[in-house]
Scaffold this motif. Structure first.
Motif, PDB file in Angstrom:
ATOM      1  N   LEU A   1       4.675 -20.399   3.311  1.00  0.00           N
ATOM      2  CA  LEU A   1       4.316 -20.322   4.726  1.00  0.00           C
ATOM      3  C   LEU A   1       5.529 -19.944   5.578  1.00  0.00           C
ATOM      4  O   LEU A   1       5.442 -19.072   6.459  1.00  0.00           O
ATOM      5  N   PHE A   2       6.673 -20.565   5.330  1.00  0.00           N
ATOM      6  CA  PHE A   2       7.900 -20.285   6.077  1.00  0.00           C
ATOM      7  C   PHE A   2       8.348 -18.834   5.877  1.00  0.00           C
ATOM      8  O   PHE A   2       8.640 -18.121   6.841  1.00  0.00           O
ATOM      9  N   MET A   3       8.396 -18.405   4.628  1.00  0.00           N
ATOM     10  CA  MET A   3       8.868 -17.048   4.346  1.00  0.00           C
ATOM     11  C   MET A   3       7.877 -15.994   4.852  1.00  0.00           C
ATOM     12  O   MET A   3       8.283 -14.954   5.375  1.00  0.00           O
TER      13      MET A   3
ATOM     14  N   LEU B   1       8.692 -13.132   7.633  1.00  0.00           N
ATOM     15  CA  LEU B   1       8.394 -11.726   7.359  1.00  0.00           C
ATOM     16  C   LEU B   1       7.465 -11.154   8.419  1.00  0.00           C
ATOM     17  O   LEU B   1       7.706 -10.057   8.947  1.00  0.00           O
ATOM     18  N   GLY B   2       6.415 -11.882   8.765  1.00  0.00           N
ATOM     19  CA  GLY B   2       5.466 -11.400   9.769  1.00  0.00           C
ATOM     20  C   GLY B   2       6.110 -11.205  11.131  1.00  0.00           C
ATOM     21  O   GLY B   2       5.886 -10.192  11.800  1.00  0.00           O
ATOM     22  N   ILE B   3       6.928 -12.156  11.544  1.00  0.00           N
ATOM     23  CA  ILE B   3       7.609 -12.045  12.836  1.00  0.00           C
ATOM     24  C   ILE B   3       8.574 -10.864  12.813  1.00  0.00           C
ATOM     25  O   ILE B   3       8.623 -10.067  13.754  1.00  0.00           O
ATOM     26  N   GLY B   4       9.319 -10.712  11.734  1.00  0.00           N
ATOM     27  CA  GLY B   4      10.280  -9.612  11.623  1.00  0.00           C
ATOM     28  C   GLY B   4       9.617  -8.254  11.627  1.00  0.00           C
ATOM     29  O   GLY B   4      10.050  -7.338  12.341  1.00  0.00           O
TER      30      GLY B   4
ATOM     31  N   THR C   1       8.329  -3.120  14.157  1.00  0.00           N
ATOM     32  CA  THR C   1       7.345  -2.050  14.351  1.00  0.00           C
ATOM     33  C   THR C   1       6.780  -2.019  15.766  1.00  0.00           C
ATOM     34  O   THR C   1       6.199  -1.023  16.174  1.00  0.00           O
ATOM     35  N   GLY C   2       6.926  -3.111  16.500  1.00  0.00           N
ATOM     36  CA  GLY C   2       6.384  -3.156  17.858  1.00  0.00           C
ATOM     37  C   GLY C   2       4.912  -3.503  17.899  1.00  0.00           C
ATOM     38  O   GLY C   2       4.288  -3.448  18.954  1.00  0.00           O
TER      39      GLY C   2
ATOM     40  N   GLY D   1       7.425 -16.762  16.985  1.00  0.00           N
ATOM     41  CA  GLY D   1       8.866 -16.918  16.818  1.00  0.00           C
ATOM     42  C   GLY D   1       9.398 -18.069  17.656  1.00  0.00           C
ATOM     43  O   GLY D   1      10.255 -18.835  17.210  1.00  0.00           O
ATOM     44  N   SER D   2       8.879 -18.190  18.873  1.00  0.00           N
ATOM     45  CA  SER D   2       9.285 -19.307  19.734  1.00  0.00           C
ATOM     46  C   SER D   2       8.831 -20.640  19.148  1.00  0.00           C
ATOM     47  O   SER D   2       9.564 -21.632  19.202  1.00  0.00           O
ATOM     48  N   LEU D   3       7.627 -20.681  18.596  1.00  0.00           N
ATOM     49  CA  LEU D   3       7.141 -21.907  17.945  1.00  0.00           C
ATOM     50  C   LEU D   3       8.006 -22.275  16.744  1.00  0.00           C
ATOM     51  O   LEU D   3       8.331 -23.449  16.542  1.00  0.00           O
ATOM     52  N   LEU D   4       8.377 -21.267  15.960  1.00  0.00           N
ATOM     53  CA  LEU D   4       9.226 -21.526  14.802  1.00  0.00           C
ATOM     54  C   LEU D   4      10.570 -22.101  15.242  1.00  0.00           C
ATOM     55  O   LEU D   4      11.067 -23.065  14.661  1.00  0.00           O
ATOM     56  N   MET D   5      11.142 -21.535  16.297  1.00  0.00           N
ATOM     57  CA  MET D   5      12.413 -22.046  16.812  1.00  0.00           C
ATOM     58  C   MET D   5      12.253 -23.473  17.360  1.00  0.00           C
ATOM     59  O   MET D   5      13.127 -24.313  17.172  1.00  0.00           O
ATOM     60  N   LEU D   6      11.130 -23.748  18.033  1.00  0.00           N
ATOM     61  CA  LEU D   6      10.877 -25.092  18.547  1.00  0.00           C
ATOM     62  C   LEU D   6      10.786 -26.103  17.407  1.00  0.00           C
ATOM     63  O   LEU D   6      11.375 -27.185  17.472  1.00  0.00           O
TER      64      LEU D   6
END
Length: 98
Positions: free
Chosen positions: A41-43, A47-50, A55-56, A66-71
């Motif tokens: 799930l983490f990886m 990958l999905g966020i990156g 690609t935009g 990404g903000s949730l992951l950082m939180l």
């Protein structure tokens, strides 16, 4: 930095290694993810966020996730109340400043 021999592609467990070292008040919650599914799930999330950022495609979704992951990573590293430094006592014979 993680040594190459402990990388996920070589059988390492990045999320489990991080989660098992958590000492914050939320350690019990994060222990739910200390398993191989948590690693995937983490990886996959990284990958999905990156990919979305590069690609935009789906930038708003990538920004929110990404903000949730950082939180969550911030909450995982939040110091526990027992780790707070205790104030040193006033030395004997000293007077408070006026």
């Amino acid at each position: 930095m993680t040594p190459a021999e402990r990388a996920w592609i070589n059988g390492g467990t990045p999320a489990q290694g991080f989660i098992n070292g958590i000492e914050s008040p939320f350690a019990g919650f994060f222990q739910l993810f200390a398993n191989p599914f948590g690693d995937v799930l983490f990886m996959a999330g990284l990958l999905g966020i990156g990919v979305a950022m590069i690609t935009g495609a789906g930038l708003k979704i990538a920004a929110v996730t990404g903000s949730l992951l950082m939180l969550f990573m911030y909450l995982a590293e939040l110091p526990s109340p027992s780790a707070a430094p205790t104030p040193s006592p006033t030395p004997t014979g000293s007077r408070p400043r006026s």
